[in-house]
Design an enzyme around this catalytic site. Structure first.
Site, PDB file in Angstrom:
ATOM      1  CE  LYS A   1       0.056  14.325 -40.722  1.00  0.00           C
ATOM      2  NZ  LYS A   1       0.138  13.100 -39.974  1.00  0.00           N
TER       3      LYS A   1
ATOM      4  CG  HIS B   1       5.380  15.875 -38.800  1.00  0.00           C
ATOM      5  ND1 HIS B   1       5.233  14.543 -39.094  1.00  0.00           N
ATOM      6  CD2 HIS B   1       4.188  16.293 -38.313  1.00  0.00           C
ATOM      7  CE1 HIS B   1       3.979  14.175 -38.808  1.00  0.00           C
ATOM      8  NE2 HIS B   1       3.336  15.215 -38.337  1.00  0.00           N
TER       9      HIS B   1
ATOM     10  CB  SER C   1      -5.479   9.808 -33.328  1.00  0.00           C
ATOM     11  OG  SER C   1      -4.758   8.931 -34.187  1.00  0.00           O
TER      12      SER C   1
ATOM     13  CD  GLU D   1       2.191  15.971 -34.395  1.00  0.00           C
ATOM     14  OE1 GLU D   1       1.030  16.324 -34.600  1.00  0.00           O
ATOM     15  OE2 GLU D   1       2.962  15.631 -35.303  1.00  0.00           O
TER      16      GLU D   1
ATOM     17  N   GLY E   1      -2.068   9.187 -36.950  1.00  0.00           N
ATOM     18  CA  GLY E   1      -2.760   8.502 -38.038  1.00  0.00           C
ATOM     19  C   GLY E   1      -3.204   7.089 -37.696  1.00  0.00           C
TER      20      GLY E   1
ATOM     21  CD  GLU F   1       3.412  12.122 -41.198  1.00  0.00           C
ATOM     22  OE1 GLU F   1       3.276  13.098 -41.952  1.00  0.00           O
ATOM     23  OE2 GLU F   1       2.480  11.658 -40.504  1.00  0.00           O
TER      24      GLU F   1
ATOM     25  CG  ASN G   1       0.752  18.561 -40.890  1.00  0.00           C
ATOM     26  OD1 ASN G   1       0.848  18.841 -42.084  1.00  0.00           O
ATOM     27  ND2 ASN G   1       1.577  17.714 -40.291  1.00  0.00           N
TER      28      ASN G   1
HETATM   29  P1  13P Z   1      -3.320  12.681 -37.329  1.00  0.00           P
HETATM   30  O1  13P Z   1      -4.189  13.740 -36.670  1.00  0.00           O
HETATM   31  O2  13P Z   1      -3.792  12.301 -38.675  1.00  0.00           O
HETATM   32  O3  13P Z   1      -3.073  11.544 -36.400  1.00  0.00           O
HETATM   33  O4  13P Z   1      -1.900  13.383 -37.597  1.00  0.00           O
HETATM   34  C1  13P Z   1      -1.277  14.065 -36.564  1.00  0.00           C
HETATM   35  C2  13P Z   1      -0.111  14.798 -37.116  1.00  0.00           C
HETATM   36  O5  13P Z   1       0.877  14.200 -37.496  1.00  0.00           O
HETATM   37  C3  13P Z   1      -0.196  16.260 -37.192  1.00  0.00           C
HETATM   38  O6  13P Z   1       1.033  16.831 -37.519  1.00  0.00           O
END
Ligand code: 13P
Length: 260
Positions: free
Chosen positions: A16, A104, A222, A176, A182, A106, A14
């Protein structure tokens, strides 16, 4: 655990809001020449770029017949019409998207997406023949209160409201935990297995044991090349949804190789 379960491991990146279409082309090309055909057969490698990159990624992957899958990071719940800025399932399907991220954290957090909207997006993806990568997972407060399993299962139930057995098999679930995204704080393999095992059990209760055995469930938060192996060794974990580490071709290629 692919040898045991029959589920093909899936490593999805992903991106982002990172990489423009030129950078996207460079990354996919690098992935394709870094990974061997055998590695790409053993593990399904998927990239999830921003919308504006998808046409370029499609052209490259189709033109060179690369063994890399791709999809989008969001989908509209609506089919067409006056929804400024939104992208429909039909548009994504026309671009050959196989997957789309739904729910997600976010989007739940910054775009106020609730369970009802997540459920509508799951159905919109399925109606367009695109597999939703359905994200669920608890925040830190809920983890600390010990309610993480119940909370995550409630998100799962809501997202799958009125989704039928034959459709649910097409869905990929991604656990997740928000506190791990992150932050560099990866869940322990045991923590991830606890929730992912509970998700599979819930799918068996809601649908059938056979259905639950066929659904792939990923861990995300992560994930890096140095922690992914212990996570995907867990019996119910079929791969990873990778954020930050997926926008580096070498790093993501190492993760894909470890997916077997
Ligand atoms: P990170 O791997 O940057 O922690 O992000 C995970 C994520 O949100 C994947 O959708």
């Amino acid at each position: 655990m692919a040898e045991v379960t029959g589920r093909r491991p899936l490593m999805a990146g992903n991106w982002k809001m990172n990489l423009n279409h030129l950078e996207a082309i460079a990354l996919v090309q690098k992935l394709a020449f870094t990974l061997t055909e055998q590695q790409l057969n053993d593990v399904e490698a998927v990239v999830l770029p921003p919308f504006v990159d998808i046409r370029s990624v499609q052209t490259l992957i189709d033109g060179d017949k690369l063994l890399i899958g791709y999809g989008a990071q969001d989908i509209s719940a609506h089919t067409a019409g006056a929804y400024t800025g939104e992208i429909s399932g039909a548009m994504l399907a026309k671009l050959g998207c196989q997957y789309v991220v739904v729910g997600h954290s976010e989007r739940r957090q910054y775009h106020a997406e609730d369970d009802t909207l997540v459920n509508a997006k799951v159905k919109a993806a399925l109606a367009s023949g695109i597999a939703p990568i359905l994200c669920v997972g608890e925040g830190l407060e809920i983890r600390e209160s010990g309610e993480h399993v119940g909370y995550t299962l409630a998100q799962l139930d809501a997202a799958l409201e009125k989704v039928k057995t034959d459709e649910v098999e097409k869905i990929v679930v991604a656990y997740e935990p928000v506190w791990a995204i992150g932050t560099g704080k990866v869940a322990t393999p045991q923590d991830a297995q606890e929730v992912i095992g509970a998700i599979r059990t819930r799918l068996a209760e809601k649908y059938t044991g056979g259905t639950a055995d066929r659904v792939r469930i990923l861990y995300g938060g992560s994930v890096k090349h140095d922690n992914v192996a212990a996570i995907i060794e867990q019996p119910d974990i079929d791969g990873a949804l990778v954020g930050g580490a997926s926008i580096d071709a070498e790093g993501f290629a190492r993760i894909v190789r470890l997916g077997k």
